[in-house]
Structure formats: C-alpha cells, structure tokens
Design an enzyme around this catalytic site. Structure first.
Site, PDB file in Angstrom:
ATOM      1  CG  HIS A  39      -9.314  45.489   1.469  1.00 43.43           C
ATOM      2  ND1 HIS A  39      -8.421  44.963   0.152  1.00 43.43           N
ATOM      3  CD2 HIS A  39      -9.752  44.856   2.506  1.00 43.43           C
ATOM      4  CE1 HIS A  39      -9.780  44.324  -0.139  1.00 43.43           C
ATOM      5  NE2 HIS A  39     -10.311  44.116   1.614  1.00 43.43           N
ATOM      6  CB  CYS A  76      -3.723  49.508   0.625  1.00 47.19           C
ATOM      7  SG  CYS A  76      -2.542  48.384  -0.623  1.00 47.19           S
ATOM      8  CG  ASP A  99      -1.306  49.204   8.866  1.00 42.79           C
ATOM      9  OD1 ASP A  99      -1.844  50.193   7.940  1.00 42.79           O
ATOM     10  OD2 ASP A  99      -0.002  47.882   8.571  1.00 42.79           O
ATOM     11  NE  ARG A 106      -0.616  49.560   5.280  1.00 44.37           N
ATOM     12  CZ  ARG A 106      -1.007  48.431   4.855  1.00 44.37           C
ATOM     13  NH1 ARG A 106      -1.322  48.517   3.083  1.00 44.37           N
ATOM     14  NH2 ARG A 106      -0.905  47.755   5.439  1.00 44.37           N
ATOM     15  CB  CYS A 140       2.146  48.025   1.208  1.00 41.70           C
ATOM     16  SG  CYS A 140       0.808  49.172   0.652  1.00 41.70           S
ATOM     17  CG  HIS A 142     -12.747  46.465  -4.976  1.00 38.82           C
ATOM     18  ND1 HIS A 142     -12.747  45.728  -3.173  1.00 38.82           N
ATOM     19  CD2 HIS A 142     -11.169  46.024  -4.728  1.00 38.82           C
ATOM     20  CE1 HIS A 142     -11.544  45.364  -2.426  1.00 38.82           C
ATOM     21  NE2 HIS A 142     -10.456  45.452  -3.814  1.00 38.82           N
TER      22      HIS A 142
END
Length: 134
Positions: A108, A122, A112, A120, A68, A105
């Site tokens: 996310h 990410c 999936d 996941r 990704c 932060h």
C-alpha cells in the site's frame, strides 16, 4: 484491466513460478508478518524488482526506515511502474499498489512519508527481489 503478462499466465503457472508465500502475497493480496521480511533492513545499493515478473520498481536511494515493519520507499523508479487501486478491505480505505507489468500485489502507499514526496510505499519483501549495484 489486466495487462498482457497477467492474462497470459494461468494461476497454475503462477503457483509453479512463485513460492507459496510469494503466491499468497503477489496473487492473493496477502501480507507478510511485520518485521519478518528479508529486505526490511537491507542497506545495500541497488534496485528492487517485482518478484513476479522482474520489473524494476524502486531504487535503494528511495528506501528509508519507516519503522512500520515493511520495506518503505518514497517514490517509484519511474512513473507508470506501479498502479494504484482503492482498497476497502479490513474496514479501512487504503491505496493498494500493484506492479504495472504483471499486476502482482506489492502493498500500500500512504501520504505520511518523511521526504519531499510525502509518500510511503509500504511493500512486502516477498513481493520484491533485490539486485545489488555493480
């Protein structure tokens, strides 16, 4: 609710501690360009820590290649290390993840993932520091 470390640091202190790129991601909820992060292809054994406060968030055993463009993990190192928040920015509904210790932060989390957790995480490389296992 802000946690203790976040509320004790001013934005000026965060700007002094973090690089401009890290500040953008950790404090302003930015995102690094896909496939640009220094930890994306890291295959070494060790732990991934929050670049803001040093809290240990993930292990190399939970990292996988999701293709990704950002480092991906299937679980946090221990429950309560990461907080989840509803994110409705960019015309989407996503789940933002932040460091539970400093509120930085991270990225996310999506449902999936290819492992038994189905998750996941990410994560922006700029949100993380890596410590190699001895």
């Amino acid at each position: 609710m802000k946690n203790e470390e976040t509320s004790q640091k001013s934005e000026a202190e965060w700007k002094q501690q973090l690089s401009p790129e890290q500040y953008y991601v950790l404090r302003e909820k930015g995102t690094e360009r896909p496939f640009s992060g220094k930890l994306l292809m890291n295959k070494e054994k060790g732990v991934y820590k929050c670049a803001g406060c040093g809290a240990v968030l993930f292990t190399s055993d939970s990292k996988f290649d999701s293709h990704c463009g950002w480092p991906s993990f299937d679980r946090e190192i221990a429950e309560g290390k990461i907080r989840e928040h509803k994110d409705t920015s960019h015309g989407m509904i996503r789940t933002e993840i932040t460091c539970a210790k400093c509120g930085g932060h991270l990225g996310h989390v999506f449902d999936d993932g290819p492992t038994e957790t189905g998750l996941r995480y990410c994560v922006n490389s700029l949100s993380l520091e890596f410590t190699k296992a001895p």
